[in-house]
Design a protein around this motif. Structure first.
Motif, PDB file in Angstrom:
ATOM      1  N   UNK A 158      10.291   4.776   2.830  1.00  0.00           N
ATOM      2  CA  UNK A 158      10.541   6.154   3.261  1.00  0.00           C
ATOM      3  C   UNK A 158      11.300   6.902   2.172  1.00  0.00           C
ATOM      4  N   UNK A 159      12.340   6.281   1.635  1.00  0.00           N
ATOM      5  CA  UNK A 159      13.142   6.922   0.578  1.00  0.00           C
ATOM      6  C   UNK A 159      12.298   7.192  -0.664  1.00  0.00           C
TER       7      UNK A 159
ATOM      8  N   UNK B 152       0.836  -1.201   0.000  1.00  0.00           N
ATOM      9  CA  UNK B 152       0.000   0.000   0.000  1.00  0.00           C
ATOM     10  C   UNK B 152       0.875   1.258   0.000  1.00  0.00           C
ATOM     11  N   UNK B 153       1.925   1.257   0.796  1.00  0.00           N
ATOM     12  CA  UNK B 153       2.834   2.405   0.831  1.00  0.00           C
ATOM     13  C   UNK B 153       3.456   2.628  -0.546  1.00  0.00           C
TER      14      UNK B 153
ATOM     15  N   UNK C 171       1.193  10.530   2.789  1.00  0.00           N
ATOM     16  CA  UNK C 171       0.583   9.323   3.364  1.00  0.00           C
ATOM     17  C   UNK C 171       1.544   8.137   3.254  1.00  0.00           C
ATOM     18  N   UNK C 172       2.230   8.046   2.119  1.00  0.00           N
ATOM     19  CA  UNK C 172       3.201   6.957   1.929  1.00  0.00           C
ATOM     20  C   UNK C 172       4.343   7.066   2.929  1.00  0.00           C
ATOM     21  N   UNK C 173       4.808   8.290   3.146  1.00  0.00           N
ATOM     22  CA  UNK C 173       5.899   8.507   4.101  1.00  0.00           C
ATOM     23  C   UNK C 173       5.472   8.098   5.506  1.00  0.00           C
ATOM     24  N   UNK C 174       4.293   8.512   5.915  1.00  0.00           N
ATOM     25  CA  UNK C 174       3.804   8.176   7.254  1.00  0.00           C
ATOM     26  C   UNK C 174       3.596   6.674   7.417  1.00  0.00           C
TER      27      UNK C 174
ATOM     28  N   UNK D 265       6.984   4.918   7.507  1.00  0.00           N
ATOM     29  CA  UNK D 265       7.612   5.153   8.804  1.00  0.00           C
ATOM     30  C   UNK D 265       6.986   4.258   9.875  1.00  0.00           C
ATOM     31  N   UNK D 266       5.662   4.172   9.878  1.00  0.00           N
ATOM     32  CA  UNK D 266       4.955   3.326  10.845  1.00  0.00           C
ATOM     33  C   UNK D 266       5.367   1.865  10.699  1.00  0.00           C
ATOM     34  N   UNK D 267       5.535   1.426   9.457  1.00  0.00           N
ATOM     35  CA  UNK D 267       5.901   0.033   9.189  1.00  0.00           C
ATOM     36  C   UNK D 267       7.402  -0.228   9.301  1.00  0.00           C
TER      37      UNK D 267
END
Length: 186
Positions: free
Chosen positions: A107-108, A67-68, A93-96, A99-101
């Protein structure tokens, strides 16, 4: 070679995505989209890609690495269509989620997408910061392919800074571009 194969199977891929979404297997659609968004980007199928990515995201709200990736990919496609607000929201949203996962590669990827948006909006210092942070993540992972794939914008970015800021002020960005180039030719 893989692009040609995917192009030849494009209708089958569409059918697989439609089947996944219609039969209650949205996680399969998300998984497929996570791998296909670059194909849609490189082949210029930006609108089609965004439609499939949006459909997969809407059908499967579960947090996952795929999903990210779909969020980041959709953000990049939105960026290249000039939809900067949507691109920024998707990449954020992808960054968050990444980061959560604890997904440093995700993240990059998200930082690269956000850097593209910042660059397009003329916020060169923030774009440079995001590109540098993404580069550091890829380097820490030993992912030279990620640098080449996602940060090929670095050299173009350095060129933009030379024009906008002048040679002296852009020195560190040019060095950043050269450093990124050295990683590509390893």
């Amino acid at each position: 070679a893989w692009r040609t194969t995917l192009e030849a199977d494009h209708n089958n891929l569409r059918a697989a995505l439609r089947f996944s979404l219609d039969t209650g297997s949205p996680s399969t659609a998300v998984e497929l989209c996570a791998g296909l968004w670059r194909f849609w980007f490189e082949r210029g199928y930006l609108s089609e890609g965004r439609l499939w990515l949006d459909a997969a995201l809407a059908a499967s709200p579960d947090a996952s690495l795929d999903r990210a990736r779909v969020l980041s990919g959709n953000g990049v496609l939105a960026h290249y269509q000039g939809d900067y607000d949507r691109a920024e929201a998707l990449c954020q949203d992808a960054l968050e989620l990444s980061d959560t996962l604890g997904d440093r590669r995700g993240i990059a990827e998200a930082q690269t997408g956000l850097g593209l948006v910042r660059r397009a909006r003329g916020d060169y210092p923030e774009a440079e910061t995001l590109f540098r942070e993404a580069l550091a993540e890829y380097e820490s992972l030993g992912d030279d392919a990620g640098v080449g794939r996602d940060l090929s914008v670095g050299e173009a970015f350095a060129g933009v800074l030379v024009i906008v800021l002048g040679v002296g002020e852009a020195h560190s960005s040019v060095c950043f571009g050269r450093h990124q180039h050295q990683l590509l030719v390893r």
